[in-house]
Design an enzyme around this catalytic site. Structure first.
Site, PDB file in Angstrom:
ATOM      1  N   TYR A  88       0.793  -6.941   3.438  1.00 27.90           N
ATOM      2  CA  TYR A  88       1.540  -5.381   2.762  1.00 27.90           C
ATOM      3  C   TYR A  88      -0.435  -5.129   2.731  1.00 27.90           C
ATOM      4  CZ  TYR A  88       1.950  -1.892  -0.752  1.00 27.90           C
ATOM      5  OH  TYR A  88       1.583  -1.201  -1.226  1.00 27.90           O
ATOM      6  N   HIS A  89      -0.192  -4.182   2.986  1.00 28.78           N
ATOM      7  CA  HIS A  89      -1.962  -3.629   3.311  1.00 28.78           C
ATOM      8  C   HIS A  89      -2.013  -2.206   1.554  1.00 28.78           C
ATOM      9  CE1 HIS A  89      -5.658  -1.202   4.818  1.00 28.78           C
ATOM     10  NE2 HIS A  89      -5.645  -1.870   5.779  1.00 28.78           N
ATOM     11  N   GLY A  90      -2.887  -2.588   0.737  1.00 28.94           N
ATOM     12  CA  GLY A  90      -3.615  -2.291  -0.113  1.00 28.94           C
ATOM     13  C   GLY A  90      -4.231  -1.000  -0.331  1.00 28.94           C
TER      14      GLY A  90
END
Length: 308
Positions: A88-90
């Protein structure tokens, strides 16, 4: 006084992201000095650069432990050989920097990272990108890296997920399934990964129509991140989704995906692999993340010594 307080508030919320940018450029300068002093001309992925990588990893690991109390769990789920890590990309992938630093210090293992095309146009960091293994997300480059035994990491949501996801931790993958096709072609497992509280450390402004249109027309991350709070970060590596030789990479249309979701039918090809991966990451988020995310809870978790 009001103007001064406003400027101080803006400085507080933006100073840490700008500091991260400064540290990235500082890392590149140190690599340039290392190359000049030791006349290093070898391939940036070779072991010749390991001492420089170790120094950088140590520096980023200190930052991770001091500022975020960083923890990494599930390293035993990584295969000894090649595989594709999906995460998941913050808003700012500070958790990913922490991860690759910790992985190199623990396992002396370089994980190659697929990055958006705009990263390669940033001035002054070319050597840094090469040494830490940042690669474009072409099928050929990824397959070549996997065949050479590397781990390859990718965030299917990419910049869109970084800019427009929020404290609900929604996955914004759209119709991207290329990573699954590469995994099938290379016959390697997919390993899901997620970092708890990554959205509480850094955030972007609430989605506005203007910002979304601006990104869709330019494909540039023009929405500024803010924050940099010292929240607790824990990265969890999930169990791998193994390669199944009976799965074929058939072309499946959107209608088949709708049938899959509504009727829970089993289908073949990269669609199933992609669906399994998305489900696995969503399961990690559900297990380890409070929804919606809370900055105060994330800060208080720095003092929680019993949670693993």
């Amino acid at each position: 006084v009001i103007i001064s307080l406003t400027l101080c508030a803006l400085l507080f919320f933006f100073i840490v992201p700008l500091t991260m940018l400064f540290l990235i450029y500082l890392s590149n300068i140190l690599l340039l000095i290392y190359r000049r002093n030791y006349v290093v001309k070898a391939d940036p992925w070779s072991d010749v650069w390991d001492s420089a990588r170790r120094a950088m990893a140590g520096f980023w690991d200190i930052h991770a432990r001091v500022w975020h109390g960083y923890e990494l769990h599930g390293v035993e789920n990584l295969p000894e050989g090649p595989g594709i890590l999906v995460y998941y990309h913050g808003a700012i992938p500070i958790d990913y920097f922490c991860f690759i630093a910790k992985l190199f210090l623990w396992k002396k293992r370089l994980c190659l990272s697929v990055a958006d095309h705009f990263v390669f146009y940033l001035p002054g960091i070319k050597l840094l990108l090469e040494v830490i293994g940042i690669i474009p997300g072409t099928r050929e480059r990824c397959l070549n890296a996997l065949k050479n035994g590397y781990l390859v990491s990718v965030s299917p949501g990419g910049v869109r997920e970084a800019l427009f996801s929020d404290e609900s931790y929604q996955l914004l993958w759209g119709n991207r399934k290329g990573f699954a096709q590469v995994a099938l072609d290379a016959k390697v497992p997919i390993i899901p990964m997620y970092t708890q509280n990554v959205r509480e450390g850094y955030r972007t402004f609430k989605e506005r129509k203007f910002f979304r249109q601006l990104y869709e027309s330019t494909r540039l991350p023009l929405v500024p991140p803010y924050g940099g709070l010292p929240v607790k970060l824990r990265t969890y590596i999930g169990e791998p989704i193994p390669y199944d030789p009976n799965i074929t990479a058939e072309e499946l249309v959107e209608k088949v995906m709708v049938i899959l979701f509504l009727h829970n039918q089993i289908c073949k090809g990269n669609l199933l692999f992609s669906f399994q991966t998305k489900t696995a990451i969503q399961a990690l988020i559900s297990k380890h993340q409070t929804i919606p995310g809370s900055i105060w809870k994330a800060l208080l978790e720095r003092f929680d010594k019993h949670r693993k």
